[in-house]
Design a protein around this motif. Structure first.
Motif, PDB file in Angstrom:
ATOM      1  N   PHE A 183       0.826  -1.199   0.000  1.00  0.00           N
ATOM      2  CA  PHE A 183       0.000   0.000   0.000  1.00  0.00           C
ATOM      3  C   PHE A 183       0.865   1.255   0.000  1.00  0.00           C
ATOM      4  O   PHE A 183       0.568   2.227  -0.703  1.00  0.00           O
ATOM      5  N   ILE A 184       1.947   1.244   0.772  1.00  0.00           N
ATOM      6  CA  ILE A 184       2.865   2.388   0.795  1.00  0.00           C
ATOM      7  C   ILE A 184       3.496   2.582  -0.579  1.00  0.00           C
ATOM      8  O   ILE A 184       3.584   3.708  -1.097  1.00  0.00           O
ATOM      9  N   TYR A 221       2.329   1.605  -3.493  1.00  0.00           N
ATOM     10  CA  TYR A 221       1.297   2.055  -4.430  1.00  0.00           C
ATOM     11  C   TYR A 221       0.977   3.531  -4.222  1.00  0.00           C
ATOM     12  O   TYR A 221       0.774   4.273  -5.184  1.00  0.00           O
ATOM     13  N   THR A 222       0.957   3.964  -2.967  1.00  0.00           N
ATOM     14  CA  THR A 222       0.672   5.368  -2.663  1.00  0.00           C
ATOM     15  C   THR A 222       1.758   6.280  -3.218  1.00  0.00           C
ATOM     16  O   THR A 222       1.474   7.307  -3.837  1.00  0.00           O
ATOM     17  N   ILE A 232      -0.680   7.038  -6.300  1.00  0.00           N
ATOM     18  CA  ILE A 232      -1.642   7.978  -5.711  1.00  0.00           C
ATOM     19  C   ILE A 232      -1.027   9.367  -5.563  1.00  0.00           C
ATOM     20  O   ILE A 232      -1.633  10.377  -5.948  1.00  0.00           O
ATOM     21  N   LEU A 233       0.172   9.458  -5.000  1.00  0.00           N
ATOM     22  CA  LEU A 233       0.810  10.765  -4.780  1.00  0.00           C
ATOM     23  C   LEU A 233       1.047  11.532  -6.083  1.00  0.00           C
ATOM     24  O   LEU A 233       0.691  12.720  -6.165  1.00  0.00           O
TER      25      LEU A 233
END
Length: 290
Positions: A16-17, A19-20, A24-25
């Motif tokens: 998740f980190i 992917y973020t 996402i970022l």
């Protein structure tokens, strides 16, 4: 760790980190930059509201890219799906050469898109290209055609190359779907006196709808975000005749207009999401009605 849990928490936390940070970022930053007047020639990032989007609405390159993207997506999706379906039906028989033919038709999908573009750019050259040399045998006038250099033929040539490249991929997916259909359905239909068309309409097509849904969805997404094939063949030219939204974003960012480029990228992202939702929803309803 809770013994009822299959995996510890860090198994999902670390992905998740990643992917973020990777997806996402940058997406959030792109959205924020689309509301600024940021360029590479200035370190200032001043908020300008919807000004970048107003610039896009009045830009002929962006409007041409929007229309060409729709045309490219619609035509390539229909042709690749139809041709892939026809090839899959033909190669789902007991012909001796079916395995060799499956390999031949699927081979273009394995090649790099840039390599395909470079090869076909050489084939479609106006004077020394293989296609014009073949046509010159029958008609000297037709053999001098600049396929990629004329607005009337450039987009059609790009669409042809994409159909050639992607039909084999569609064929493999559809062929897998055809082979999952039990032969008992066709045997029962034959006993009832059904014709080949009736078998196709009442058995093959309804049972293939989930597979066709997948194929069409993949083709739509691929068509909307096409980039490397256009860059390799025409770079969006001549003029704006083969300009698509991805190349428009690329040119804005390449020219240093980071704010306008981010706005164009957001328009492309929203457009892909909306079109995919509409297409997928329609196909899902058709699948449920079968």
């Amino acid at each position: 760790m809770n013994p009822k849990k299959t995996y510890p928490n860090y198994f999902w936390f670390i992905p998740f980190i990643i992917y973020t940070v990777i997806f996402i970022l940058p997406s959030v930053l792109g959205l924020l930059y689309s509301f600024t007047n940021w360029t590479i020639y200035s370190s200032q990032k001043t908020f300008c509201g919807l000004e970048n989007y107003k610039v896009l609405l009045g830009d002929s390159m962006f409007k041409s890219g929007f229309g060409n993207t729709i045309a490219f997506t619609v035509l390539t999706t229909i042709c690749k799906t139809a041709l892939g379906f026809a090839l899959a039906l033909a190669l789902n028989t007991k012909m001796r050469t079916r395995n060799a033919l499956r390999t031949v038709f699927y081979l273009p999908a394995v090649l790099s898109t840039l390599i395909v573009g470079i090869i076909f750019k050489s084939i479609l050259m106006p004077n020394t290209g293989l296609l014009n040399q073949l046509f010159h045998i029958f008609s000297p006038a037709l053999g001098a055609n600049d396929w990629l250099g004329q607005p009337s033929t450039a987009m059609a040539s790009v669409i042809f190359v994409e159909i050639w490249r992607g039909s084999g991929f569609c064929m493999i997916i559809i062929l897998a779907g055809l082979q999952s259909i039990s032969s008992e359905y066709y045997e029962a239909a034959t006993i009832d006196g059904a014709t080949c068309w009736q078998k196709f309409r009442t058995i093959t097509l309804p049972l293939m709808m989930p597979t066709l849904n997948t194929v069409i969805s993949l083709n739509v997404i691929g068509g909307l975000k096409v980039f490397d094939l256009i860059i390799a063949l025409t770079k969006g030219g001549p003029g704006f005749s083969t300009e698509v939204l991805s190349t428009t974003v690329y040119k804005y960012l390449g020219n240093g207009a980071m704010g306008v480029g981010s706005a164009a990228n957001m328009c492309l992202t929203i457009f892909i999401i909306l079109i995919f939702a509409i297409v997928n929803g329609g196909l899902s309803r058709m699948e449920a009605d079968q």
